[in-house]
Design an enzyme around this catalytic site. Structure first.
Site: not given
Length: 414
Positions: A301, A176, A377, A179
């Site tokens: 992420h 992504h 994450e 990020e």
């Protein structure tokens, strides 16, 4: 009020389209935190997202976070009031966040972890470090992007007297685009593997072959760096006006079933025209399939601060779920000792975040049967992390990887 909404929103949409070719500074964009009934969160989003650009929205900790353009602020507050939701501005001007990120301290021409870097600078770092450690590192190409960029990684494989090849630990980050902390921490971890004198770190470096790819969506990352800080997707052309697909909804596992849309103009989660429609996911998956002996696949992420295991769209547990949870808990315990930062999980995304299909981690597990598959994450808020504190998450990630491998070996996966 809703009549007013549908009269005004097309006008707002046109005004946004007219400014699409200007640099997106996010001047006076406000980041809101919304509290109230979750069903009303969805009603607000449904009323807005098909008519105005919503660069970012996420539900976490029972609150909705949403980034709102200045010409939509009053309308947004009217809609949330209509649905009896409480709003709080947590960032008054998102352009100040971008300014702080771009003003990170760079030590002349030396790559450092006090600033964020564009994709070419990251690739240059990989090239330079591979020359410095040329006897046991090499630059590898894991695929290609829509705009013709290579998906570049670093292979670390120290010499060994053993006849059998080492098991591979594969790390993917930056899928992504916005990020930014993930490529930063991944390159930090590379540096730790190569330069640390800690015998525990050198031991895990030497025990495995590492294949580490800091940014597997190079077009999107470059676009987020030079044009639109909140860009998430690839840069393929979907329609005459719309670009990109979410590369973590484009893998061929339960494609488009959960957490993705078939609308090519959706700013965040368009899953592509078909599985592997994106050159990045297609070529990277082909590269991964040709690697023998992958022990672990780890994706980074940001910024939900949790550890996830497959499958992201299910609360059912895979056959070695208990082992993954035990290993994951040890990993998080190692990370916690660095800065006292507590992560949620480990669990599936469906259990603690939301259902999502078509992600890389799930495809790797389903298609290749890779035994250890995780998504970390990392920390932050609305994809921001101060550049002068990159080292904090870099040190956490280093220890989390050490904990992961230590417990995996304790359970005879090594």
């Amino acid at each position: 009020m809703l009549f007013y909404l549908f009269i005004c929103l097309p006008i707002i949409q046109v005004s946004l389209a007219e400014s699409a070719y200007e640099y997106k500074s996010y001047k006076n964009y406000k980041l809101y935190e919304v509290e109230g009934d979750h069903e009303n969160f969805n009603k607000v989003l449904e009323n807005l997202k098909d008519f105005v650009e919503l660069p970012y929205f996420e539900t976490r900790n029972d609150k909705l976070e949403i980034l709102i353009a200045p010409d939509v602020n009053s309308l947004f507050e009217e809609i949330t009031s209509f649905y009896d939701l409480k709003t709080k501005v947590v960032v008054e001007d998102y352009s100040e966040i971008i300014r702080l990120e771009k003003s990170g301290y760079r030590r002349n021409s030396v790559f450092s972890w006090t600033a964020y870097y564009d994709v070419d600078e990251i690739y240059a770092y990989l090239g330079n470090i591979s020359k410095e450690y040329s006897n046991w590192t090499e630059v590898v190409v894991g695929g290609e992007s829509y705009e013709g960029r290579k998906i570049v990684g670093l292979r670390i494989n120290t010499p060994t007297e053993a006849d059998e090849p080492k098991k591979i630990i594969f790390i993917e980050s930056g899928i992504h685009a916005r990020e930014w902390i993930t490529p930063a921490t991944t390159t930090y971890f590379i540096n730790q593997l190569l330069t640390s004198t800690d015998p525990k770190i050198t031991s895990i470096r030497d025990q495995f072959e590492w294949q580490i790819f800091p940014t597997v969506n190079p077009d999107g990352y470059h676009y987020s760096f030079t044009w639109d800080r909140m860009w998430r997707k690839t840069r393929s052309k979907s329609t005459f006006f719309c670009y990109g697909a979410d590369p973590n909804r484009n893998w061929d596992y339960n494609w488009l079933q959960h957490g993705a849309t078939s609308n090519p103009c959706n700013y965040q989660t368009y899953g592509g025209s078909e599985p592997f429609s994106e050159k990045e996911t297609r070529t990277l998956s082909e590269y991964i399939q040709h690697l023998d002996n992958i022990l672990a696949y780890v994706a980074f992420h940001a910024d939900a601060q949790m550890l996830l295991v497959p499958y992201s769209d299910s609360v059912d547990h895979i056959d070695n779920y208990d082992d993954l949870i035990k290993i994951g808990k040890t990993s998080l315990e190692y990370g916690y000792k660095v800065n006292g930062a507590k992560y949620d999980g480990p669990a599936t995304a469906a259990e603690i975040l939301y259902k999502a299909s078509g992600g890389s981690m799930d495809w790797v597990r389903h298609a290749l049967g890779t035994p250890l598959v995780y998504t970390y994450e990392l920390r932050g808020r609305s994809f921001h992390w101060p550049p002068d504190r990159i080292y904090e998450q870099g040190d956490e990630v280093t220890q989390m990887m050490l904990g992961l491998i230590t417990e995996a070996c304790n359970l005879d996966y090594c």
